[in-house]
Design a protein around this motif. Sequence first.
Motif, PDB file in Angstrom:
ATOM      1  N   TYR A 343      95.375  89.588 -32.349  1.00 26.01           N
ATOM      2  CA  TYR A 343      95.915  89.569 -33.711  1.00 26.01           C
ATOM      3  C   TYR A 343      96.534  90.898 -34.121  1.00 26.01           C
ATOM      4  N   ARG A 344      96.693  91.853 -33.204  1.00 23.42           N
ATOM      5  CA  ARG A 344      97.361  93.122 -33.493  1.00 23.42           C
ATOM      6  C   ARG A 344      98.745  93.091 -32.845  1.00 23.42           C
ATOM      7  N   THR A 345      99.749  93.474 -33.608  1.00 21.09           N
ATOM      8  CA  THR A 345     101.121  93.464 -33.121  1.00 21.09           C
ATOM      9  C   THR A 345     101.564  94.887 -32.814  1.00 21.09           C
ATOM     10  N   TYR A 346     102.053  95.111 -31.610  1.00 13.61           N
ATOM     11  CA  TYR A 346     102.572  96.403 -31.165  1.00 13.61           C
ATOM     12  C   TYR A 346     104.075  96.264 -30.933  1.00 13.61           C
ATOM     13  N   VAL A 377      92.633 101.561 -30.512  1.00 11.04           N
ATOM     14  CA  VAL A 377      93.604 100.461 -30.577  1.00 11.04           C
ATOM     15  C   VAL A 377      94.912 100.903 -31.208  1.00 11.04           C
ATOM     16  N   SER A 378      95.121 102.197 -31.403  1.00 15.94           N
ATOM     17  CA  SER A 378      96.311 102.670 -32.105  1.00 15.94           C
ATOM     18  C   SER A 378      97.572 102.491 -31.289  1.00 15.94           C
ATOM     19  N   ARG A 379      97.475 102.411 -29.965  1.00 13.21           N
ATOM     20  CA  ARG A 379      98.669 102.319 -29.123  1.00 13.21           C
ATOM     21  C   ARG A 379      98.323 101.656 -27.808  1.00 13.21           C
ATOM     22  N   ILE A 380      99.361 101.184 -27.143  1.00 14.84           N
ATOM     23  CA  ILE A 380      99.253 100.640 -25.793  1.00 14.84           C
ATOM     24  C   ILE A 380     100.364 101.251 -24.960  1.00 14.84           C
ATOM     25  N   TRP A 381     100.325 101.024 -23.651  1.00 10.90           N
ATOM     26  CA  TRP A 381     101.332 101.565 -22.740  1.00 10.90           C
ATOM     27  C   TRP A 381     101.885 100.438 -21.882  1.00 10.90           C
ATOM     28  N   VAL A 382     103.203 100.332 -21.836  1.00  9.53           N
ATOM     29  CA  VAL A 382     103.900  99.297 -21.080  1.00  9.53           C
ATOM     30  C   VAL A 382     104.597  99.964 -19.896  1.00  9.53           C
ATOM     31  N   LYS A 396     101.643  98.133 -35.181  1.00  7.30           N
ATOM     32  CA  LYS A 396     102.577  97.956 -36.285  1.00  7.30           C
ATOM     33  C   LYS A 396     101.972  98.407 -37.611  1.00  7.30           C
ATOM     34  N   HIS A 397     100.694  98.151 -37.826  1.00  5.08           N
ATOM     35  CA  HIS A 397     100.030  98.496 -39.093  1.00  5.08           C
ATOM     36  C   HIS A 397      99.086  99.675 -38.887  1.00  5.08           C
ATOM     37  N   LEU A 398      99.525 100.634 -38.131  1.00  5.95           N
ATOM     38  CA  LEU A 398      98.677 101.776 -37.811  1.00  5.95           C
ATOM     39  C   LEU A 398      98.311 102.585 -39.051  1.00  5.95           C
ATOM     40  N   ARG A 399      99.241 102.756 -39.978  1.00  5.22           N
ATOM     41  CA  ARG A 399      99.014 103.631 -41.127  1.00  5.22           C
ATOM     42  C   ARG A 399      98.105 103.012 -42.184  1.00  5.22           C
TER      43      ARG A 399
END
Length: 507
Positions: A343-346, A377-382, A396-399
């Motif tokens: 449910y988290r969008t990056y 969960v603040s970031r991922i790596w592709v 997307k909703h990090l802030r």
Amino acid sequence: MRQAISETTDASSRTIGFIIWRTKQILDDCEETPAVLLPSRATLYRLFDKLAAGTHATGSARTRRSVSTRPSGPFGEVPASAPGELMQIDSTPLDVLVRMDDGIAEKVELTAMVDIATRSITAAVLRPTAKAADASALLARSVTPETMRPGWSDALRMSRSVLPHQRLLSIDERLEHSAARPVIVPETIVCDHGKVFMSRNFRASCRYLGINLQPAHKATPTDKGTIEKTLGSVATLFAQFVAGYTGSNPDRRGRRLEDGPLWSLPELQSLLDEWIIAVWQTRPHDALRDPDAPRHAFSPNEKYATLLQSCGYVPVPLSGEDYVELLPERWQAINAYGIRIKYRTYDDRELNPFRRQHSGVAAKKGLWEIHHDPYDVSRIWVRDRQGNRWITVFWKHLRRVGVPFGELAWDRACEQVPGGTEEQIADAAAALLRRAHDGPAPEKERPVKHSRRDRRVAARTRATTTDRALPDPPSANPAHEDEADTDLAKVIPLGLFDPLANPWRRP
């Protein structure tokens, strides 16, 4: 009676009277055996003492199961004549209570790795719950020098120890300010079938570092007896001297330990690291006796210095990209809205050329390789295979959240907002962490009493984020951020963990 005793291997412990009763039942159920006149009760007790010798039939169930798995013949041992040739890894609960946020006192898990040739504990990590990422980080810590920390005695420096510091320093410059702990590169690691070590992430980390992973036989702790004994020694030589020691079982536990002075998780980790260098690595070990001089027992550091003369040393420097490689992986598609995980969008502008495109990996049906940190969960790596690089993609909703947090807090927020939107779940996670940061309010100001599970989740989350390096975030905002939100109030920058800034270097 032998059959009745063998049936107790996996059953709960019972008395001798039950074994005798079961023996009678087995005789009655056997049609081929005529009626047997049983001897007296005293004779049956004496017979039981002879047949049940060494089986723990009426003793501890845990000991009984362990005895049943021992091989019938003499114990064998795989020889190891070089550091790192054979190592063992395992996890166990540490018998010490740790003070977490909001007054929560809980036990933690210890994951450690020991070298068979030198009996050196190359790395040890404390976590509320062991995860695959912790086991992978343990591999990196084993090949990374332990840097001296503020408050440690100068006697713990490698330059003041029996280790050949000057010779090693000419090969590896990282050892200039290191502590007296050997840097050992594993070749083969023996582990059990726990989900942490059998996970895809840990096996992939071993392949990446060129390590041969050897699982032991199931339910056979004798296949990795060295690490089992080492973890037991940590309990007797270290844990029982620490405030909040609980004992190995409830029968040995004291009263009201939660009300006494307890260490925090980062403090206990620092104490454990210092103890390994100051005590374990310098303590003579019976298994390290020289066949030519059996009266002399070497310490792990002395044995390492001796074997280094014939085996040599090759440094394995790790970079920030190596850290990303060791994180858990998953394979997903890059859609028009980005990447969605729980449910988290990056999303990020750098993903534009890859949206709804084939990754080129036919074995994964065109999905993209993504690495993520379960504690952040603040970031991922592709992975961009064409450009041979990693693309950092922010949430997307990090802030909306003021502090870093992991999967545990997010899963709990999802439970509190069933069917909620991503924004609502993010706000629930932020509220949970805010309560953990503010601490317990006075009785008159407490509108709602939060559940113990909420407090435990918040405490465990902060325990895995407070000791992370948090440099300033990049100036660019994550893609698709709602511009209206930034105009309502002043945005406070969130410190983020940047793995590409050499995370293995400790201050």
